[in-house]
Design an enzyme around this catalytic site. Structure first.
Site, PDB file in Angstrom:
ATOM      1  N   ASP A  96     -16.610 -14.086 -18.428  1.00 15.69           N
ATOM      2  CA  ASP A  96     -17.422 -15.000 -17.615  1.00 15.69           C
ATOM      3  C   ASP A  96     -17.591 -14.451 -16.197  1.00 15.69           C
ATOM      4  O   ASP A  96     -16.732 -14.633 -15.340  1.00 15.69           O
ATOM      5  CB  ASP A  96     -16.712 -16.364 -17.620  1.00 15.69           C
ATOM      6  CG  ASP A  96     -17.466 -17.414 -16.847  1.00 15.69           C
ATOM      7  OD1 ASP A  96     -18.480 -17.097 -16.221  1.00 15.69           O
ATOM      8  OD2 ASP A  96     -17.009 -18.575 -16.875  1.00 15.69           O
ATOM      9  N   SER A  99     -17.598 -16.985 -13.181  1.00 18.28           N
ATOM     10  CA  SER A  99     -16.276 -17.399 -12.703  1.00 18.28           C
ATOM     11  C   SER A  99     -15.604 -16.293 -11.906  1.00 18.28           C
ATOM     12  O   SER A  99     -15.056 -16.542 -10.833  1.00 18.28           O
ATOM     13  CB  SER A  99     -15.365 -17.775 -13.880  1.00 18.28           C
ATOM     14  OG  SER A  99     -15.828 -18.959 -14.468  1.00 18.28           O
ATOM     15  N   TYR A 112     -21.413 -28.192 -16.283  1.00 20.15           N
ATOM     16  CA  TYR A 112     -22.293 -28.084 -15.123  1.00 20.15           C
ATOM     17  C   TYR A 112     -22.762 -29.455 -14.646  1.00 20.15           C
ATOM     18  O   TYR A 112     -22.810 -30.410 -15.402  1.00 20.15           O
ATOM     19  CB  TYR A 112     -23.528 -27.249 -15.466  1.00 20.15           C
ATOM     20  CG  TYR A 112     -23.227 -25.786 -15.640  1.00 20.15           C
ATOM     21  CD1 TYR A 112     -22.796 -25.022 -14.575  1.00 20.15           C
ATOM     22  CD2 TYR A 112     -23.380 -25.180 -16.881  1.00 20.15           C
ATOM     23  CE1 TYR A 112     -22.520 -23.681 -14.728  1.00 20.15           C
ATOM     24  CE2 TYR A 112     -23.118 -23.833 -17.046  1.00 20.15           C
ATOM     25  CZ  TYR A 112     -22.685 -23.089 -15.969  1.00 20.15           C
ATOM     26  OH  TYR A 112     -22.419 -21.765 -16.133  1.00 20.15           O
ATOM     27  N   ARG A 160     -19.797 -21.210 -21.374  1.00 16.50           N
ATOM     28  CA  ARG A 160     -18.489 -21.570 -20.824  1.00 16.50           C
ATOM     29  C   ARG A 160     -17.613 -22.109 -21.953  1.00 16.50           C
ATOM     30  O   ARG A 160     -17.300 -23.287 -22.004  1.00 16.50           O
ATOM     31  CB  ARG A 160     -18.681 -22.607 -19.721  1.00 16.50           C
ATOM     32  CG  ARG A 160     -18.394 -22.087 -18.331  1.00 16.50           C
ATOM     33  CD  ARG A 160     -19.512 -21.324 -17.715  1.00 16.50           C
ATOM     34  NE  ARG A 160     -19.066 -20.591 -16.543  1.00 16.50           N
ATOM     35  CZ  ARG A 160     -19.100 -21.054 -15.305  1.00 16.50           C
ATOM     36  NH1 ARG A 160     -19.549 -22.253 -15.059  1.00 16.50           N
ATOM     37  NH2 ARG A 160     -18.666 -20.327 -14.299  1.00 16.50           N
ATOM     38  N   GLN A 172     -14.046 -16.857 -21.926  1.00 20.18           N
ATOM     39  CA  GLN A 172     -13.539 -16.976 -20.557  1.00 20.18           C
ATOM     40  C   GLN A 172     -13.338 -15.621 -19.884  1.00 20.18           C
ATOM     41  O   GLN A 172     -13.641 -15.453 -18.704  1.00 20.18           O
ATOM     42  CB  GLN A 172     -12.230 -17.757 -20.537  1.00 20.18           C
ATOM     43  CG  GLN A 172     -12.470 -19.219 -20.195  1.00 20.18           C
ATOM     44  CD  GLN A 172     -11.211 -20.053 -20.233  1.00 20.18           C
ATOM     45  OE1 GLN A 172     -10.124 -19.561 -20.528  1.00 20.18           O
ATOM     46  NE2 GLN A 172     -11.352 -21.327 -19.941  1.00 20.18           N
TER      47      GLN A 172
HETATM   48  P1  NAD Z   1     -21.559 -24.386 -10.178  1.00 21.45           P
HETATM   49  O1  NAD Z   1     -21.448 -23.098  -9.439  1.00 21.45           O
HETATM   50  O2  NAD Z   1     -22.708 -24.566 -11.108  1.00 21.45           O
HETATM   51  O3  NAD Z   1     -21.587 -25.590  -9.125  1.00 21.45           O
HETATM   52  C1  NAD Z   1     -20.549 -25.709  -8.162  1.00 21.45           C
HETATM   53  C2  NAD Z   1     -20.099 -27.151  -8.065  1.00 21.45           C
HETATM   54  O4  NAD Z   1     -21.089 -27.919  -7.393  1.00 21.45           O
HETATM   55  C3  NAD Z   1     -19.863 -27.846  -9.395  1.00 21.45           C
HETATM   56  O5  NAD Z   1     -18.537 -28.325  -9.443  1.00 21.45           O
HETATM   57  C4  NAD Z   1     -20.873 -28.985  -9.397  1.00 21.45           C
HETATM   58  O6  NAD Z   1     -20.394 -30.136 -10.068  1.00 21.45           O
HETATM   59  C5  NAD Z   1     -21.049 -29.223  -7.926  1.00 21.45           C
HETATM   60  N1  NAD Z   1     -22.249 -29.974  -7.546  1.00 21.45           N
HETATM   61  C6  NAD Z   1     -23.505 -29.907  -8.065  1.00 21.45           C
HETATM   62  N2  NAD Z   1     -24.321 -30.788  -7.447  1.00 21.45           N
HETATM   63  C7  NAD Z   1     -23.576 -31.407  -6.490  1.00 21.45           C
HETATM   64  C8  NAD Z   1     -23.848 -32.411  -5.517  1.00 21.45           C
HETATM   65  N3  NAD Z   1     -25.067 -32.953  -5.410  1.00 21.45           N
HETATM   66  N4  NAD Z   1     -22.842 -32.813  -4.708  1.00 21.45           N
HETATM   67  C9  NAD Z   1     -21.602 -32.290  -4.822  1.00 21.45           C
HETATM   68  N5  NAD Z   1     -21.279 -31.335  -5.723  1.00 21.45           N
HETATM   69  C10 NAD Z   1     -22.258 -30.903  -6.553  1.00 21.45           C
HETATM   70  O7  NAD Z   1     -20.207 -24.687 -10.954  1.00 21.45           O
HETATM   71  P2  NAD Z   1     -19.161 -23.654 -11.550  1.00 21.45           P
HETATM   72  O8  NAD Z   1     -18.248 -23.191 -10.500  1.00 21.45           O
HETATM   73  O9  NAD Z   1     -19.900 -22.636 -12.320  1.00 21.45           O
HETATM   74  O10 NAD Z   1     -18.329 -24.576 -12.528  1.00 21.45           O
HETATM   75  C11 NAD Z   1     -18.985 -25.482 -13.368  1.00 21.45           C
HETATM   76  C12 NAD Z   1     -18.027 -26.023 -14.401  1.00 21.45           C
HETATM   77  O11 NAD Z   1     -17.758 -25.074 -15.393  1.00 21.45           O
HETATM   78  C13 NAD Z   1     -16.680 -26.494 -13.907  1.00 21.45           C
HETATM   79  O12 NAD Z   1     -16.399 -27.678 -14.593  1.00 21.45           O
HETATM   80  C14 NAD Z   1     -15.747 -25.417 -14.330  1.00 21.45           C
HETATM   81  O13 NAD Z   1     -14.431 -25.882 -14.472  1.00 21.45           O
HETATM   82  C15 NAD Z   1     -16.369 -25.085 -15.650  1.00 21.45           C
HETATM   83  N6  NAD Z   1     -15.974 -23.774 -16.139  1.00 21.45           N
HETATM   84  C16 NAD Z   1     -15.531 -23.678 -17.432  1.00 21.45           C
HETATM   85  C17 NAD Z   1     -15.168 -22.457 -17.943  1.00 21.45           C
HETATM   86  C18 NAD Z   1     -14.703 -22.302 -19.348  1.00 21.45           C
HETATM   87  O14 NAD Z   1     -14.690 -21.238 -19.871  1.00 21.45           O
HETATM   88  N7  NAD Z   1     -14.333 -23.332 -20.006  1.00 21.45           N
HETATM   89  C19 NAD Z   1     -15.269 -21.324 -17.144  1.00 21.45           C
HETATM   90  C20 NAD Z   1     -15.728 -21.463 -15.846  1.00 21.45           C
HETATM   91  C21 NAD Z   1     -16.093 -22.697 -15.359  1.00 21.45           C
END
Ligand code: NAD
Length: 375
Positions: free
Chosen positions: A129, A132, A229, A121, A126
């Site tokens: 990904d 996403s 994560y 990430r 991006q």
């Molecule tokens: P994910 O699918 O792994 O998890 C979904 C959400 O569930 C996350 O926000 C996580 O914090 C939450 N979660 C986990 N345990 C939990 C609990 N016990 N109670 C409540 N919520 C809980 O997450 P994702 O959608 O893949 O995104 C993860 C992160 O990656 C985010 O911060 C997103 O902004 C970031 N991201 C960054 C990029 C990049 O290129 N920079 C791209 C995509 C996502």
């Protein structure tokens, strides 16, 4: 450089790993494309659209014969890859933790398996990904699935026959899917609240016009943590979260859970006792159902009713929007492979030590080489 695009064999998988648009772009880079007959049918792409774009259409064996690069959505059965060039790359969503034996079989077959969901990430990646691009569509579809199961309306409506009150939607887990679920539910006119363990999401929830519901007395995850994560929370946090959810959930009509922890089973966020406090006719969508489920009683591929509450556990939600999911996935693959295209070699090259290549490459030279898999 021969690229093979496979028809998916997993039950219920409607997506395809290349579209006529990406076929044309690969041909523009000098590659030759073979598409397995019928590969695009689940995503409403006819074989003729691929031939118009310059690909050939063939059966599986002819598609794979001499292929240097095999594109899939889900990981193809290693035993079905006979005939590919030695050291061929296989790029797909490989579920490396869940299907570890299959990774070993790719190594034994001498192919280089590239797990698209291991894409780091980072800003540079991006556009590559797949988590996403697919999670965004899942979050949208989860809200529509909830609306379809819900026997009431989402928006407030003032009519001559009386007022219909707005649905209350609670989104648990505010990553990519959760953010899109919030935005979609808001667009449908619902009153939306949301929670996450990462405190950085509080502002994102507010910016979408929803209400943040957060554990305040025990520390959550500040900022984004490693790669953004979540990790498993302490027992103390889990107890505080359960108490908070209990008081909130009884007043909700729709709950959408999206919480995941990479490489682990999904955290349990909603208990059967909490479901029992919800109003009959309420709907719970468990997007984590295939990773063990956030909701007690949810079942993959089923709509279960408990205490008058419907618990929806659709499998493979992105595949329910196969045309858009395929278009975005195919672009992710093209963006990745074209970024590493070596013009002189006429093929993509992943240099050793590159953050992206080292993250996605699972096997090489007959061995499993992924640091995440080797622990
Ligand atoms: P994910 O699918 O792994 O998890 C979904 C959400 O569930 C996350 O926000 C996580 O914090 C939450 N979660 C986990 N345990 C939990 C609990 N016990 N109670 C409540 N919520 C809980 O997450 P994702 O959608 O893949 O995104 C993860 C992160 O990656 C985010 O911060 C997103 O902004 C970031 N991201 C960054 C990029 C990049 O290129 N920079 C791209 C995509 C996502």
């Amino acid at each position: 450089m021969r690229i093979a695009v496979l028809a998916e064999q997993a039950p219920g998988e409607r997506r395809v790993a290349a579209t006529p648009e990406t076929v044309k772009k690969f041909i523009g880079l000098g590659a030759t494309l073979a598409v397995e007959a019928g590969a695009g049918s689940g995503a409403s792409i006819a074989d003729s659209a691929y031939t118009d774009a310059g690909a050939s259409i063939a059966d599986r064996a002819a598609t794979l014969a001499g292929a240097d690069l095999v594109l899939g959505v889900q990981g193809p059965d290693p035993s079905s890859l006979a005939g590919v060039a030695p050291g061929a790359w296989v790029a797909a969503i490989l579920n490396p933790f869940g299907e570890r034996a299959r990774v070993d079989a790719y190594a034994a077959a001498g192919v280089e398996a590239l797990a698209m969901e291991f894409m780091p990430r980072i800003t540079r990646a991006q556009s590559m990904d797949v988590l996403s691009s697919q999670a965004n569509l899942s979050g949208y579809k989860a809200v529509l699935d909830a609306a379809a199961e819900y026997g009431r309306a989402f928006p407030m409506m003032m009519t001559a026959a009386g007022t219909v009150s707005a649905a209350r939607v609670f989104v648990m887990g505010v990553g990519v899917a959760g953010l899109q679920a919030i935005a979609t539910a808001r667009r449908l006119g619902a009153q939306v609240s949301a929670t996450d363990v990462r405190s950085a999401t509080k502002e994102q929830i507010l910016s979408l016009g929803a209400k943040p519901i957060f554990v305040e007395n025990v520390a959550g995850i500040e900022g984004e943590g490693s790669g953004g994560y979540a990790t498993e929370m302490s027992a103390e946090y889990q107890a505080a979260q359960a108490e908070l959810v209990s008081s909130h959930i009884a007043k909700q009509d729709i709950v959408i859970t999206t919480a995941l922890i990479p490489g682990r089973t999904a955290p349990r966020l909603v208990s059967d006792a909490q479901l029992a406090t919800m109003r009959p006719g309420s709907v719970v969508i468990d997007l984590a159902v295939e990773q063990g489920g956030n909701v007690e009683g949810s079942a993959p591929g089923e709509v279960v009713e408990r205490h008058g509450v419907k618990i929806v556990g659709h499998r493979n939600v992105p595949s329910r929007l196969a045309a858009d999911a395929s278009a975005l996935y195919a672009r992710n693959l093209f963006n990745f492979l074209s970024a590493f295209w070596d013009k002189e070699a006429g093929r993509p090259v992943l240099p050793d030590g590159d953050e992206i290549g080292d993250a996605v490459r699972l096997t090489r030279g007959g061995q499993v080489v992924s640091a995440r898999l080797l622990g």
